[in-house]
Design a protein around this motif. Structure first.
Motif, PDB file in Angstrom:
ATOM      1  N   LYS A 157       4.139   0.366  12.534  1.00  0.00           N
ATOM      2  CA  LYS A 157       4.235  -0.250  11.215  1.00  0.00           C
ATOM      3  C   LYS A 157       3.465   0.556  10.176  1.00  0.00           C
ATOM      4  CE  LYS A 157       6.210  -3.370  13.641  1.00  0.00           C
ATOM      5  NZ  LYS A 157       7.674  -3.387  13.734  1.00  0.00           N
ATOM      6  N   TYR A 158       3.893   0.404   8.920  1.00  0.00           N
ATOM      7  CA  TYR A 158       3.178   1.003   7.793  1.00  0.00           C
ATOM      8  C   TYR A 158       2.349  -0.100   7.148  1.00  0.00           C
ATOM      9  CZ  TYR A 158       6.428   4.874   8.397  1.00  0.00           C
ATOM     10  OH  TYR A 158       7.152   5.920   8.920  1.00  0.00           O
ATOM     11  N   GLU A 159       1.072   0.173   6.965  1.00  0.00           N
ATOM     12  CA  GLU A 159       0.178  -0.851   6.440  1.00  0.00           C
ATOM     13  C   GLU A 159      -0.373  -0.438   5.080  1.00  0.00           C
ATOM     14  OE1 GLU A 159      -2.835  -2.158   9.065  1.00  0.00           O
ATOM     15  OE2 GLU A 159      -1.460  -2.593  10.730  1.00  0.00           O
ATOM     16  N   PHE A 160      -0.479  -1.433   4.197  1.00  0.00           N
ATOM     17  CA  PHE A 160      -1.044  -1.230   2.863  1.00  0.00           C
ATOM     18  C   PHE A 160      -2.020  -2.364   2.583  1.00  0.00           C
ATOM     19  CE2 PHE A 160       3.065   0.846   2.833  1.00  0.00           C
ATOM     20  CZ  PHE A 160       2.801   2.058   2.210  1.00  0.00           C
ATOM     21  N   ASN A 161      -3.017  -2.064   1.762  1.00  0.00           N
ATOM     22  CA  ASN A 161      -3.957  -3.120   1.379  1.00  0.00           C
ATOM     23  C   ASN A 161      -3.248  -4.196   0.560  1.00  0.00           C
ATOM     24  OD1 ASN A 161      -6.047  -1.849   2.684  1.00  0.00           O
ATOM     25  ND2 ASN A 161      -6.854  -0.853   0.840  1.00  0.00           N
ATOM     26  N   LYS A 162      -2.470  -3.743  -0.424  1.00  0.00           N
ATOM     27  CA  LYS A 162      -1.724  -4.667  -1.271  1.00  0.00           C
ATOM     28  C   LYS A 162      -0.316  -4.118  -1.506  1.00  0.00           C
ATOM     29  CE  LYS A 162      -4.869  -7.829  -2.223  1.00  0.00           C
ATOM     30  NZ  LYS A 162      -4.702  -9.256  -1.860  1.00  0.00           N
TER      31      LYS A 162
END
Length: 473
Positions: A285-290
């Protein structure tokens, strides 16, 4: 002697009474039998008549055969048989209840092919505006050109999903299009194109990257994955505005890029209440803070499903920003009918992972930021015209800044409106008729388009500023 006579008289009276009673009883029995037989006869007729009533399909056939053979106006049609059948098919659909169940005549419905003329279109005011162009056509067609005909056949009023019928089975077509004031022709070849559906600006700012998904095509998930591989920013602005949807498999594959395994992206429920759940796989998965997801009333179908799934699963990490989406929360199946035509029918409704309905409701933003939608209708108007089209024209001219005070006569084409239109025409250097004619509509439509672009950019800027506020606390 008198006693004997009296006894004889009494006996005769009793006998007469007895005979009368017997006669009356017999008559009552006869009458009863008559009415019983009469009732039974008519009951038989009623039951027999009921048994001989036409079934709905037989009734249809009877009406059809009668009209084909005896209808006075039948000869006015080139093919009255086909006309009657087409009318009957259209009568089967309830457009108010379900706008997506429809009969699509003679269309190249091969959805697994990207064969075409290498352009992307949006439908506006009954015409098609070009939104992207393959590089091989860049010297002819441009973004913003308006397609009015293909091979001499008008495209006005043709649904966007039917446009492929103009190119089916051909090696090339001639496109008639309008650019500014000029009508032009372009002959383009039909071939396989890799249509780009994802656009990005990975260096949008120091804090975030920007990605726009224009629609969900066959390769959209792969396009997005390549872009995400190259992004190093901790925050993402995902733009789904005016995304009409597309292939549901593409939506599911994109959900895989952001969500953990075995998460529901979409639930469908059929008419019997049976549910089917579309879930994510265990890919990386690709994760981002927001993640700020931009949505508007042009976000429909798959874009609504994706926005709802990411918001409900990722919680505070996702901010839905903009306007309530369109509300196209139904799933269709397509049944080819053997002659190139297709029956497309709704077989289920869509629900978000939390079981929220999307159909005719849409997905609401957490932060609302509305943009005014303007439309100029394809009608000529002049002094003394009145009604909804005049009201729409007055609204457009006000929103574009050509009228800064209240209209003295709303919904009515008065001398006041003549003056405003004349000033507009003078400013644009076109004939000052004071009427809403074809040429004036083109200039107004161009201004609407410019305003839409400007408003969309402002909305994007507002969303980014909101993201900065969240990041910086």
């Amino acid at each position: 002697m008198e006693d004997k006579n009296m006894q004889s008289f009494a006996y005769n009276v009793d006998s007469e009474v007895t005979r009368i009673k017997r006669f009356a009883a017999i008559m009552v029995l006869i009458v009863a039998l008559f009415f019983f037989s009469f009732g039974a006869y008519f009951s038989f007729l009623y039951i027999n008549s009921a048994n001989n009533q036409l079934t709905p399909i037989n009734k249809f056939n009877k009406i059809y055969e009668t009209l084909v053979n005896e209808w006075y106006y039948g000869p006015e049609y080139m093919d009255v048989d086909e006309q009657l059948i087409m009318n009957a098919i259209e009568g089967m659909f309830d457009r108010e209840k379900d706008a997506y169940t429809r009969y699509v005549p003679t269309v190249d419905f091969l959805q697994t092919s990207a064969k075409g003329i290498g352009i992307s279109l949006i439908e506006y005011n009954d015409y098609f505006y070009i939104t992207s162009v393959n590089s091989s056509h860049a010297n002819m067609l441009k973004i913003g050109d308006v397609i009015t005909a293909i091979d001499g056949v008008t495209t006005k009023g043709v649904p966007l999903e039917n446009i492929s019928s103009f190119t089916a089975g051909k090696d090339e077509v001639e496109i008639t299009y309008i650019r500014g004031e000029d009508t032009k022709l372009a002959r383009v070849s039909i071939k396989e194109y890799n249509v780009i559906t994802v656009f990005s600006d990975k260096d949008f700012s120091e804090e975030a990257s920007y990605v726009r998904i224009q629609e969900f095509g066959m390769n959209t998930a792969r396009e997005l994955e390549v872009i995400l591989d190259d992004i190093s920013k901790e925050n993402l602005i995902l733009d789904l505005r005016d995304n009409p949807g597309g292939f549901i498999d593409s939506v599911l594959q994109i959900g895989d890029l952001f969500l953990e395994g075995n998460k529901t992206i979409l639930e469908t429920r059929n008419k019997d209440g049976d549910s089917h759940y579309y879930k994510t796989s265990d890919n990386d998965k690709y994760e981002f803070n927001k993640i700020i997801i931009l949505i508007n009333d042009g976000s429909a179908s798959g874009s609504e499903a994706l926005a709802a799934a990411l918001s409900e699963h990722l919680g505070d990490k996702v901010i839905l920003y903009g306007e309530t989406t369109y509300g196209k929360g139904s799933a269709q199946k397509n049944i080819p009918l053997g002659d190139g035509s297709v029956l497309s029918y709704t077989y289920a409704l869509w629900y978000s992972p939390n079981g929220n309905s999307i159909n005719k409701v849409g997905v609401s933003p957490q932060i609302e930021d509305k943009v005014t939608r303007l439309n100029i209708y394809d009608y000529d108007l002049e002094l003394y015209s009145h009604g909804e089209f005049v009201a729409a024209l007055q609204y457009v001219l006000t929103e574009l800044g050509y009228k800064t005070t209240e209209w003295e006569t709303p919904n009515y084409f008065s001398n006041e409106l003549v003056t405003v239109l004349t000033d507009f025409q003078q400013e644009k250097g076109i004939e000052q008729t004071g009427k809403l004619d074809k040429r004036t509509r083109r200039y107004i439509a161009a201004e609407i388009k410019d305003k839409q672009v400007s408003d969309n950019n402002t909305q994007l800027e507002n969303a980014f500023n909101h993201l900065l506020g969240v990041i910086n606390g």
